[in-house]
Design a protein around this motif. Structure first.
Motif, PDB file in Angstrom:
ATOM      1  N   LEU A 105      34.477   7.496  14.413  1.00 13.12           N
ATOM      2  CA  LEU A 105      34.953   6.295  15.249  1.00 13.12           C
ATOM      3  C   LEU A 105      33.045   5.768  14.832  1.00 13.12           C
ATOM      4  O   LEU A 105      33.386   3.924  14.375  1.00 13.12           O
ATOM      5  CB  LEU A 105      34.503   6.320  16.465  1.00 13.12           C
ATOM      6  CG  LEU A 105      35.913   6.811  17.319  1.00 13.12           C
ATOM      7  CD1 LEU A 105      36.049   7.163  18.674  1.00 13.12           C
ATOM      8  CD2 LEU A 105      37.111   5.020  16.750  1.00 13.12           C
ATOM      9  N   LEU A 106      32.058   6.644  15.463  1.00 11.68           N
ATOM     10  CA  LEU A 106      31.017   5.530  14.661  1.00 11.68           C
ATOM     11  C   LEU A 106      30.434   5.296  13.323  1.00 11.68           C
ATOM     12  O   LEU A 106      29.499   3.663  13.082  1.00 11.68           O
ATOM     13  CB  LEU A 106      29.543   6.619  15.204  1.00 11.68           C
ATOM     14  CG  LEU A 106      29.390   6.497  16.490  1.00 11.68           C
ATOM     15  CD1 LEU A 106      28.347   7.793  17.251  1.00 11.68           C
ATOM     16  CD2 LEU A 106      28.859   5.551  17.351  1.00 11.68           C
ATOM     17  N   TRP A 108      32.802   4.335  11.483  1.00  8.88           N
ATOM     18  CA  TRP A 108      33.503   2.830  10.801  1.00  8.88           C
ATOM     19  C   TRP A 108      33.522   2.054  12.173  1.00  8.88           C
ATOM     20  O   TRP A 108      32.936   0.628  11.041  1.00  8.88           O
ATOM     21  CB  TRP A 108      35.621   3.692  11.408  1.00  8.88           C
ATOM     22  CG  TRP A 108      36.052   2.276  11.598  1.00  8.88           C
ATOM     23  CD1 TRP A 108      36.780   1.827  12.622  1.00  8.88           C
ATOM     24  CD2 TRP A 108      36.634   1.546  10.411  1.00  8.88           C
ATOM     25  NE1 TRP A 108      37.533   0.703  12.453  1.00  8.88           N
ATOM     26  CE2 TRP A 108      37.264   0.441  10.774  1.00  8.88           C
ATOM     27  CE3 TRP A 108      36.725   1.457   9.357  1.00  8.88           C
ATOM     28  CZ2 TRP A 108      38.347  -0.591   9.483  1.00  8.88           C
ATOM     29  CZ3 TRP A 108      37.024   0.691   7.785  1.00  8.88           C
ATOM     30  CH2 TRP A 108      38.117  -0.063   8.555  1.00  8.88           C
ATOM     31  N   GLN A 109      32.938   1.989  13.164  1.00  5.90           N
ATOM     32  CA  GLN A 109      32.577   0.467  13.917  1.00  5.90           C
ATOM     33  C   GLN A 109      30.617   1.128  13.294  1.00  5.90           C
ATOM     34  O   GLN A 109      30.410  -0.596  13.246  1.00  5.90           O
ATOM     35  CB  GLN A 109      33.017   1.497  15.170  1.00  5.90           C
ATOM     36  CG  GLN A 109      33.777   1.441  16.194  1.00  5.90           C
ATOM     37  CD  GLN A 109      34.264  -0.222  15.998  1.00  5.90           C
ATOM     38  OE1 GLN A 109      33.522  -1.180  15.962  1.00  5.90           O
ATOM     39  NE2 GLN A 109      35.640   0.249  15.378  1.00  5.90           N
ATOM     40  N   GLY A 110      30.222   1.634  12.644  1.00  6.52           N
ATOM     41  CA  GLY A 110      29.432   1.170  12.214  1.00  6.52           C
ATOM     42  C   GLY A 110      28.834   0.381  11.103  1.00  6.52           C
ATOM     43  O   GLY A 110      28.229  -0.508  10.441  1.00  6.52           O
ATOM     44  N   TYR A 111      29.998   0.612  10.127  1.00  5.53           N
ATOM     45  CA  TYR A 111      30.142   0.157   8.524  1.00  5.53           C
ATOM     46  C   TYR A 111      30.613  -1.178   9.445  1.00  5.53           C
ATOM     47  O   TYR A 111      30.031  -2.093   8.737  1.00  5.53           O
ATOM     48  CB  TYR A 111      31.166   0.449   8.277  1.00  5.53           C
ATOM     49  CG  TYR A 111      32.042  -0.212   7.195  1.00  5.53           C
ATOM     50  CD1 TYR A 111      31.083   0.000   6.075  1.00  5.53           C
ATOM     51  CD2 TYR A 111      33.033  -0.323   7.268  1.00  5.53           C
ATOM     52  CE1 TYR A 111      31.504  -1.262   4.895  1.00  5.53           C
ATOM     53  CE2 TYR A 111      33.358  -1.323   6.360  1.00  5.53           C
ATOM     54  CZ  TYR A 111      32.689  -1.836   4.942  1.00  5.53           C
ATOM     55  OH  TYR A 111      33.411  -2.598   4.074  1.00  5.53           O
ATOM     56  N   LEU A 112      31.071  -1.634   9.806  1.00  5.56           N
ATOM     57  CA  LEU A 112      32.175  -2.676   9.686  1.00  5.56           C
ATOM     58  C   LEU A 112      30.788  -3.621  10.577  1.00  5.56           C
ATOM     59  O   LEU A 112      30.816  -4.665  10.432  1.00  5.56           O
ATOM     60  CB  LEU A 112      33.176  -2.548  11.527  1.00  5.56           C
ATOM     61  CG  LEU A 112      33.990  -2.401  11.324  1.00  5.56           C
ATOM     62  CD1 LEU A 112      34.921  -2.254  12.069  1.00  5.56           C
ATOM     63  CD2 LEU A 112      35.626  -2.946   9.650  1.00  5.56           C
ATOM     64  N   ILE A 113      30.227  -3.714  11.926  1.00  2.00           N
ATOM     65  CA  ILE A 113      28.642  -3.841  12.369  1.00  2.00           C
ATOM     66  C   ILE A 113      28.076  -4.412  10.943  1.00  2.00           C
ATOM     67  O   ILE A 113      27.233  -4.971  11.086  1.00  2.00           O
ATOM     68  CB  ILE A 113      28.324  -3.381  13.224  1.00  2.00           C
ATOM     69  CG1 ILE A 113      27.989  -4.095  14.545  1.00  2.00           C
ATOM     70  CG2 ILE A 113      27.422  -2.236  13.221  1.00  2.00           C
ATOM     71  CD1 ILE A 113      27.145  -4.205  15.412  1.00  2.00           C
ATOM     72  N   THR A 114      27.751  -3.135  10.075  1.00  2.00           N
ATOM     73  CA  THR A 114      26.003  -2.916   9.117  1.00  2.00           C
ATOM     74  C   THR A 114      27.509  -4.762   7.792  1.00  2.00           C
ATOM     75  O   THR A 114      26.463  -5.367   7.882  1.00  2.00           O
ATOM     76  CB  THR A 114      26.772  -2.430   8.422  1.00  2.00           C
ATOM     77  OG1 THR A 114      25.375  -1.245   9.346  1.00  2.00           O
ATOM     78  CG2 THR A 114      25.499  -2.363   7.566  1.00  2.00           C
ATOM     79  N   ARG A 116      29.499  -7.202   9.672  1.00  3.72           N
ATOM     80  CA  ARG A 116      29.384  -7.896   9.908  1.00  3.72           C
ATOM     81  C   ARG A 116      27.672  -9.019  10.239  1.00  3.72           C
ATOM     82  O   ARG A 116      27.138  -9.900  10.261  1.00  3.72           O
ATOM     83  CB  ARG A 116      29.505  -7.556  11.065  1.00  3.72           C
ATOM     84  CG  ARG A 116      29.933  -9.249  12.231  1.00  3.72           C
ATOM     85  CD  ARG A 116      29.782  -8.705  13.712  1.00  3.72           C
ATOM     86  NE  ARG A 116      31.859  -8.162  13.492  1.00  3.72           N
ATOM     87  CZ  ARG A 116      31.685  -7.003  14.409  1.00  3.72           C
ATOM     88  NH1 ARG A 116      30.806  -6.459  14.981  1.00  3.72           N
ATOM     89  NH2 ARG A 116      33.227  -6.150  14.010  1.00  3.72           N
ATOM     90  N   TYR A 133      21.407  -0.879  10.273  1.00  5.90           N
ATOM     91  CA  TYR A 133      22.398  -0.815  11.167  1.00  5.90           C
ATOM     92  C   TYR A 133      23.024  -0.411  10.235  1.00  5.90           C
ATOM     93  O   TYR A 133      24.067   0.920  10.407  1.00  5.90           O
ATOM     94  CB  TYR A 133      23.327  -2.208  10.870  1.00  5.90           C
ATOM     95  CG  TYR A 133      22.727  -3.365  12.002  1.00  5.90           C
ATOM     96  CD1 TYR A 133      23.756  -2.469  13.771  1.00  5.90           C
ATOM     97  CD2 TYR A 133      22.181  -3.916  12.677  1.00  5.90           C
ATOM     98  CE1 TYR A 133      23.573  -3.438  14.489  1.00  5.90           C
ATOM     99  CE2 TYR A 133      22.209  -4.838  13.544  1.00  5.90           C
ATOM    100  CZ  TYR A 133      23.026  -4.644  15.121  1.00  5.90           C
ATOM    101  OH  TYR A 133      22.472  -4.947  15.737  1.00  5.90           O
ATOM    102  N   PRO A 137      26.135   4.406  10.133  1.00 10.22           N
ATOM    103  CA  PRO A 137      27.743   5.015   9.072  1.00 10.22           C
ATOM    104  C   PRO A 137      26.439   6.028   9.010  1.00 10.22           C
ATOM    105  O   PRO A 137      27.407   7.408   8.259  1.00 10.22           O
ATOM    106  CB  PRO A 137      28.130   4.308   8.992  1.00 10.22           C
ATOM    107  CG  PRO A 137      27.122   2.606   8.360  1.00 10.22           C
ATOM    108  CD  PRO A 137      26.279   2.941  10.098  1.00 10.22           C
TER     109      PRO A 137
END
Length: 176
Positions: A105-106, A108-114, A116, A133, A137
């Motif tokens: 989860l980290l 995936w979410q880290g990739y998304l925020i990076t 973003r 950021y 990931p």
């Protein structure tokens, strides 16, 4: 195949551990530089504080792979050691699955925020905020590899212990 993966995982753990130590040393030097320019020269270097902060973030996420490899992240040894011997491997498997779920989860979410924040700039450094950021990931992916490798070592040790003759038993053909 297992030994190759294990060797690669151990190499990754050493690399991330040493890189984290180097980044932390640079961050400490930058903080000293910041203190020197602020209190001795009276003209603070604003870029050094934000860069030190980013390097510390990278250090924390990179060293997590070594922490997971050495079993230093989650102190559940007390609970697992209280399980009957034949159930301990199942406790380790459960913890491994939970940790891998969280790390996944980290990542995936880290990739998304990076992605973003990729267009946002850090004003003092004039670089994309995504560089800071990206530690999430990258560090969590390295930690996941370490968790998998550590669990494979446990599985191999469990198989060996299960197939090893019990102490005091004689092998066929052995003399007393």
């Amino acid at each position: 195949m297992f030994s190759l993966f294990s060797a690669l995982a151990q190499g990754l753990v050493r690399l991330t551990h040493n890189l984290a130590a180097l980044l932390l040393a640079v961050a400490v030097a930058l903080v000293f530089y910041q203190v020197f320019t602020r209190f001795i020269l009276g003209n603070p270097a604003s870029w050094s504080e934000i860069l030190a902060r980013g390097l510390i973030i990278w250090s924390v996420f990179l060293v997590s792979a070594a922490a997971f490899w050495h079993g230093a992240m989650i102190a559940i040894g007390l609970f697992i050691s209280r399980l009957p011997t034949h159930l301990r491997i199942h406790g380790h498997r459960l913890v491994c699955a939970a940790v891998l779920t969280l790390l996944g989860l980290l990542v995936w979410q880290g990739y998304l925020i990076t992605a973003r924040v990729s267009r946002q700039q850090i004003a003092m450094l004039e670089i994309s905020m995504s560089w800071f950021y990206a530690a999430i990931p990258v560090g969590c992916a390295a930690a996941a590899i370490a968790v998998i490798a550590r669990q494979l070592v446990r599985e191999q040790e469990h198989r060996r212990a299960r197939h090893a003759p019990a102490m005091g038993e004689r092998q066929a053909g052995e003399h007393p």
